[in-house]
Scaffold this active site. Structure first.
Site, PDB file in Angstrom:
ATOM      1  N   LYS A  69      -4.095  -1.676  -2.178  1.00  0.00           N
ATOM      2  CA  LYS A  69      -4.420  -0.866  -0.330  1.00  0.00           C
ATOM      3  C   LYS A  69      -3.971   0.011  -1.311  1.00  0.00           C
ATOM      4  CE  LYS A  69       0.132  -3.237  -0.350  1.00  0.00           C
ATOM      5  NZ  LYS A  69       1.789  -3.122   0.020  1.00  0.00           N
ATOM      6  N   GLU A 135     -13.076   2.810  -2.816  1.00  0.00           N
ATOM      7  CA  GLU A 135     -11.439   2.955  -4.317  1.00  0.00           C
ATOM      8  C   GLU A 135     -11.139   4.177  -4.049  1.00  0.00           C
ATOM      9  OE1 GLU A 135      -9.550   1.556  -5.588  1.00  0.00           O
ATOM     10  OE2 GLU A 135     -10.584   0.960  -7.842  1.00  0.00           O
ATOM     11  N   ASP A 136      -9.860   3.850  -4.132  1.00  0.00           N
ATOM     12  CA  ASP A 136      -8.407   5.264  -4.380  1.00  0.00           C
ATOM     13  C   ASP A 136      -9.353   6.283  -5.523  1.00  0.00           C
ATOM     14  OD1 ASP A 136      -7.860   3.434  -5.723  1.00  0.00           O
ATOM     15  OD2 ASP A 136      -5.368   3.939  -5.161  1.00  0.00           O
ATOM     16  N   ASP A 139      -9.362   5.335 -13.258  1.00  0.00           N
ATOM     17  CA  ASP A 139      -9.144   6.098 -13.876  1.00  0.00           C
ATOM     18  C   ASP A 139      -8.692   5.610 -15.120  1.00  0.00           C
ATOM     19  OD1 ASP A 139      -6.464   6.916 -15.559  1.00  0.00           O
ATOM     20  OD2 ASP A 139      -4.662   5.731 -15.401  1.00  0.00           O
ATOM     21  N   THR A 140      -9.266   4.130 -16.319  1.00  0.00           N
ATOM     22  CA  THR A 140      -9.436   4.363 -17.378  1.00  0.00           C
ATOM     23  C   THR A 140     -10.846   3.259 -17.029  1.00  0.00           C
ATOM     24  OG1 THR A 140      -8.714   1.410 -17.362  1.00  0.00           O
ATOM     25  CG2 THR A 140      -6.988   3.470 -17.895  1.00  0.00           C
ATOM     26  N   GLY A 141     -10.979   2.868 -15.947  1.00  0.00           N
ATOM     27  CA  GLY A 141     -12.677   2.729 -15.367  1.00  0.00           C
ATOM     28  C   GLY A 141     -12.451   1.169 -15.219  1.00  0.00           C
ATOM     29  N   THR A 143     -10.407  -1.551 -13.566  1.00  0.00           N
ATOM     30  CA  THR A 143     -10.652  -2.094 -12.645  1.00  0.00           C
ATOM     31  C   THR A 143     -11.596  -2.046 -11.741  1.00  0.00           C
ATOM     32  OG1 THR A 143      -8.664  -1.320 -12.200  1.00  0.00           O
ATOM     33  CG2 THR A 143      -9.513  -1.724 -10.030  1.00  0.00           C
ATOM     34  N   LYS A 167     -10.743  10.304 -12.434  1.00  0.00           N
ATOM     35  CA  LYS A 167      -9.384  10.957 -13.547  1.00  0.00           C
ATOM     36  C   LYS A 167     -10.337  11.843 -14.929  1.00  0.00           C
ATOM     37  CE  LYS A 167      -5.015   8.843 -12.922  1.00  0.00           C
ATOM     38  NZ  LYS A 167      -3.568   8.828 -13.106  1.00  0.00           N
ATOM     39  N   PHE A 187      -0.252  11.308 -13.253  1.00  0.00           N
ATOM     40  CA  PHE A 187      -0.372  10.096 -12.108  1.00  0.00           C
ATOM     41  C   PHE A 187      -0.549  10.863 -10.637  1.00  0.00           C
ATOM     42  CE2 PHE A 187       1.520   6.946  -9.769  1.00  0.00           C
ATOM     43  CZ  PHE A 187       0.476   5.805 -10.489  1.00  0.00           C
ATOM     44  N   ARG A 200       2.587   6.562  -0.301  1.00  0.00           N
ATOM     45  CA  ARG A 200       1.325   6.390   0.722  1.00  0.00           C
ATOM     46  C   ARG A 200       1.257   7.084   2.410  1.00  0.00           C
ATOM     47  NH1 ARG A 200      -1.006   2.193  -1.438  1.00  0.00           N
ATOM     48  NH2 ARG A 200       0.700   0.423  -2.567  1.00  0.00           N
TER      49      ARG A 200
HETATM   50  P1  IMP Z   1      -8.095   1.452 -13.921  1.00  0.00           P
HETATM   51  O1  IMP Z   1      -8.637   0.072 -13.873  1.00  0.00           O
HETATM   52  O2  IMP Z   1      -7.012   2.591 -15.347  1.00  0.00           O
HETATM   53  O3  IMP Z   1      -9.605   2.782 -13.534  1.00  0.00           O
HETATM   54  O4  IMP Z   1      -7.213   1.669 -12.411  1.00  0.00           O
HETATM   55  C1  IMP Z   1      -7.624   1.802 -11.419  1.00  0.00           C
HETATM   56  C2  IMP Z   1      -6.574   2.142 -10.425  1.00  0.00           C
HETATM   57  O5  IMP Z   1      -5.543   2.289 -10.659  1.00  0.00           O
HETATM   58  C3  IMP Z   1      -6.607   2.040  -9.497  1.00  0.00           C
HETATM   59  O6  IMP Z   1      -6.916   1.212  -7.852  1.00  0.00           O
HETATM   60  C4  IMP Z   1      -5.753   2.798  -8.331  1.00  0.00           C
HETATM   61  O7  IMP Z   1      -5.221   1.777  -7.660  1.00  0.00           O
HETATM   62  C5  IMP Z   1      -4.838   2.692  -9.227  1.00  0.00           C
HETATM   63  N1  IMP Z   1      -3.987   4.113 -10.212  1.00  0.00           N
HETATM   64  C6  IMP Z   1      -5.595   4.899 -11.546  1.00  0.00           C
HETATM   65  N2  IMP Z   1      -4.237   5.431 -11.241  1.00  0.00           N
HETATM   66  C7  IMP Z   1      -3.701   6.642 -10.423  1.00  0.00           C
HETATM   67  C8  IMP Z   1      -2.789   7.151 -10.664  1.00  0.00           C
HETATM   68  O8  IMP Z   1      -2.903   8.513 -10.831  1.00  0.00           O
HETATM   69  N3  IMP Z   1      -1.829   7.034  -8.656  1.00  0.00           N
HETATM   70  C9  IMP Z   1      -1.933   5.499  -8.374  1.00  0.00           C
HETATM   71  N4  IMP Z   1      -2.613   4.696  -8.275  1.00  0.00           N
HETATM   72  C10 IMP Z   1      -3.123   5.200 -10.107  1.00  0.00           C
HETATM   73 MG    MG Z   2      -7.137   1.547  -5.993  1.00  0.00          MG
END
Ligand code: IMP
Ligand code: MG
Length: 227
Positions: A69, A135-136, A139-141, A143, A167, A187, A200
């Site tokens: 979302k 995408e919004d 973070d770790t990449g 997703t 990030k 965060f 949101r």
């Molecule tokens: P990743 O797989 O660690 O890169 O995380 C990516 C997903 O986690 C994004 O699609 C976000 O929805 C969620 N996410 C990562 N960091 C944050 C944050 O700081 N706030 C809210 N959602 C986050």
């Molecule tokens: Mg997301």
């Protein structure tokens, strides 16, 4: 190909704006450390991202895929700006199709590990298309890499990624093709980005403080806002 732009870099020692300088819903009073990116700046940055996208990939139809979302605000604002290119064009207009995907990997502010696809249309519609994933936050990449793998498995013509935020998370070297802002590894919430489904309804990208995390954590008042 040109190297991906890292976006506007917000340094680790940036303290942002005091939330009292902006309109913040009363229910979030005391829950924010700072306003990191005001809504107006987000809109201005999106205008430029839309220009880059239109110039780079607008010659062929674009299949824009919104990651719900958290991506919905960025998605609608970005697509609205790309569509503006068609207002005065009589030819070489940009054709855009849209679809939506829902993934989940976070509970409160912790990555739950696995990337779950919990809402999905038939992804075979992507075959042969120039897909733009919107995408919004990266973070770790994990997703986005997982989603790219999935999208590419449908034999798309091309796959590009636009993310509002990336990030500076240790160990993540992934950078999207189009990036709004590179931000500290904290965060963030607001502009459709949530913490446990809260925040949101906040127009600015903000850093949530410890009080906010505690107040709106999964035990408030009986868990998530979405019962
Ligand atoms: P990743 O797989 O660690 O890169 O995380 C990516 C997903 O986690 C994004 O699609 C976000 O929805 C969620 N996410 C990562 N960091 C944050 C944050 O700081 N706030 C809210 N959602 C986050
Ligand atoms: Mg997301």
């Amino acid at each position: 190909m040109e190297p991906a732009s890292p976006g506007i870099i917000i340094p680790d020692d940036y303290t942002g704006y005091h939330p009292d300088f902006f309109c913040v819903p009363r229910h979030y009073e005391g829950a924010l450390e700072c306003v990191l990116v005001p809504g107006g700046v987000i809109k201005d940055r999106i205008e430029r991202l839309a220009q880059d996208i239109a110039e780079d990939i607008g010659k062929e139809p674009i299949f824009a895929l919104c990651v719900l979302k958290g991506g919905y605000k960025f998605f609608t604002d970005l697509i609205d700006q790309v569509k503006k290119y068609n207002h005065y064009a009589t030819r070489n207009t940009i054709r855009i199709a849209v679809d939506f995907i829902r993934l989940k990997s976070y509970k409160d502010d912790e990555s739950a590990g696995d990337v779950q696809v919990i809402g999905i249309d038939d992804l075979s519609v992507l075959t042969g298309k120039n897909v733009l994933i919107v995408e919004d936050v990266i973070d770790t990449g994990r997703t986005i890499k997982e989603l790219l793998r999935l999208v590419k498995s449908y034999h798309v013509k091309s796959a590009k990624v636009a993310s509002l935020l990336v990030k500076r998370t240790k160990g993540n070297f992934y950078r999207p093709d189009y990036c709004g802002f590179e931000v500290p590894d904290k965060f963030v919430v607001g502009y459709a980005i949530d913490y446990n489904e809260y925040f949101r309804d906040l127009d600015h990208v903000c850093i949530v403080n410890e009080y906010g995390k505690k107040k709106f954590g999964s035990s408030y008042p009986n868990g998530s806002i979405r019962q």
